[in-house]
Scaffold this active site. Structure first.
Site, short mmCIF file in Angstrom:
data_model
loop_
_atom_site.label_atom_id
_atom_site.label_comp_id
_atom_site.label_asym_id
_atom_site.label_seq_id
_atom_site.Cartn_x
_atom_site.Cartn_y
_atom_site.Cartn_z
N HIS A 99 2.36 28.81 28.52
CA HIS A 99 2.52 29.59 29.57
C HIS A 99 1.53 29.51 30.48
CE1 HIS A 99 0.19 31.79 26.95
NE2 HIS A 99 -0.35 32.44 27.63
N HIS A 146 5.11 39.06 32.60
CA HIS A 146 3.53 38.96 33.02
C HIS A 146 3.36 37.31 32.96
CE1 HIS A 146 3.92 43.02 31.75
NE2 HIS A 146 4.52 42.35 29.64
N THR A 175 -3.46 39.53 25.82
CA THR A 175 -2.81 40.39 26.21
C THR A 175 -2.46 40.83 25.25
OG1 THR A 175 -1.04 38.64 26.28
CG2 THR A 175 -1.15 38.32 27.68
ZN LIG Z 1 -2.30 32.70 28.10
#
Ligand SMILES: [Zn+2]
Ligand SMILES: *[C@@H]1O[C@H](CO)[C@@H](O)[C@H](O)[C@H]1NC(C)=O
Ligand SMILES: *[C@@H]1O[C@H](CO)[C@@H](O)[C@H](O)[C@H]1NC(C)=O
Ligand SMILES: *[C@@H]1O[C@H](CO)[C@@H](O)[C@H](O)[C@H]1NC(C)=O
Ligand SMILES: *[C@@H]1O[C@H](CO)[C@@H](O)[C@H](O)[C@H]1NC(C)=O
Length: 316
Positions: A112, A85, A220
């Site tokens: 990330h 992802h 997410t």
């Molecule tokens: Zn993020």
């Protein structure tokens, strides 16, 4: 036999409920709520990302955050991982954030990235509807919690620092600590060791007092509404080729997959702010359309040059 195989595939894909996606119809962000109840659209009033709409109200009590351990080289090693992802850098235990109106001390866990495609931008938050090429999230967990599931039960369990990433012609040498390792994590599940470096070197260090604050969610699954968001006003700059390493060399599929799928446009859609307050820090600039002003004046200068040049030629 074929039917059994089909059923097996359906059961397996159902059981694999940890999985979600961005670009296929049955598992894209609009469908996440089918598998992860707190991603459901009915709960939208707590959700992220949002559009930062100027003018924003300043809160004089929001000073710089205290970023403990960000300017030293941590011991041990860090791990970069493609989780299918995003690309996630796990940064060990030596860093924490506090102050700047955060209700507690938060331990830094990982950072990330979110990005677009070869011709599209992919930041999650937008500023006056402008989407930046990328966005970096530094994820921090409230230090009183022993584990992530406990933090996800606390309305302010996580503090995420968000940085827009914009593109210029020159490489960002510090960003090379991450981008040079990307080819080792091209496929889902791959990991690479990264030598620790001062995390501050990735951040807009002269402008850390300029940020926006609001309360939202993970972007997410499981989309838990437990995030104190700090979005920095001044972007991090990387080069076009460093950007391209994300948009065209990372895959959401495993190395041996029959069909290889690039990992692109891994951002969630914008959610309404409703009655939520978005605050500017004490030193945020808060100018409307600040980001596009230099561009507009550059265009104006070019127009002027063209007009002058046209006048010069016709005068010959
Ligand atoms: Zn993020
Ligand atoms: C300003 O920020 C402080 C610290 O987070 C907070 O306690 C206060 O409620 C905020 N004020 C407003 C008007 O949002
Ligand atoms: C995408 O990013 C580029 C580079 O920062 C910017 O010039 C452009 O306006 C952005 N596009 C959108 C649709 O926001
Ligand atoms: C997480 O911490 C909570 C609170 O201490 C505890 O009850 C729970 O068992 C822990 N969960 C895991 C998965 O370790
Ligand atoms: C970043 O901070 C510097 C030093 O305080 C300041 O001069 C500059 O205007 C800031 N940049 C932006 C885009 O706000």
């Amino acid at each position: 036999m074929v039917l059994a195989a089909v059923l097996l595939v359906i059961v397996v894909s159902y059981v694999d409920s940890d999985d979600y996606c961005y670009n296929e119809p049955h598992c894209d962000p609009y469908a996440w709520g089918d598998t992860f109840p707190s991603c459901h659209p009915l709960l939208e009033e707590h959700h992220s990302p949002i559009n930062l709409d100027h003018p924003i109200t300043r809160n004089e009590s929001l000073g710089s955050l205290h970023l403990e351990g960000f300017d030293v080289i941590q011991t041990g090693h860090w791990t970069l991982r493609n989780d299918g992802h995003s690309v996630v850098l796990q940064v060990g235990n030596g860093m924490s954030v506090s102050g700047g109106g955060l209700p507690d001390v938060y331990h830094t866990i990982q950072l990330h990235f979110h990005w677009g495609g070869p011709a599209t931008n992919g930041s999650e938050h937008t500023m006056d509807r402008r989407r930046y090429p990328m966005e970096m999230h530094v994820v921090n967990m409230k230090s009183i919690h022993p584990n992530m599931s406990a933090a996800l039960d606390d309305p302010t369990g996580l503090a995420v620092l968000g940085f827009f990433i914009d593109v210029v012609y020159a490489d960002n040498v510090q960003f090379g600590h991450v981008s040079q390792k990307l080819s080792s994590v091209a496929y889902k599940g791959q990991t690479a060791k990264v030598k620790p470096f001062p995390l501050m070197s990735l951040l807009p260090k002269h402008n850390m007092s300029q940020y926006y604050r609001y309360y939202g969610s993970l972007t997410t699954p499981p989309c838990s509404p437990v995030v104190v968001w700090t979005l920095y006003e001044v972007p991090v700059y990387i080069s076009w080729s460093q950007l391209a390493q994300f948009t065209s060399q990372i895959f959401s599929t495993e190395e041996d997959a029959e069909q290889v799928t690039p990992l692109q446009n891994n951002f969630r859609h914008i959610h309404p702010t409703f009655s939520r307050v978005v605050s500017g820090s004490k030193e945020a600039k808060l100018l409307r359309g600040m980001a596009s002003c230099p561009l507009r004046s550059a265009v104006a200068v070019h127009l002027l040059q063209i007009i002058l040049l046209a006048g010069f030629i016709s005068g010959q």
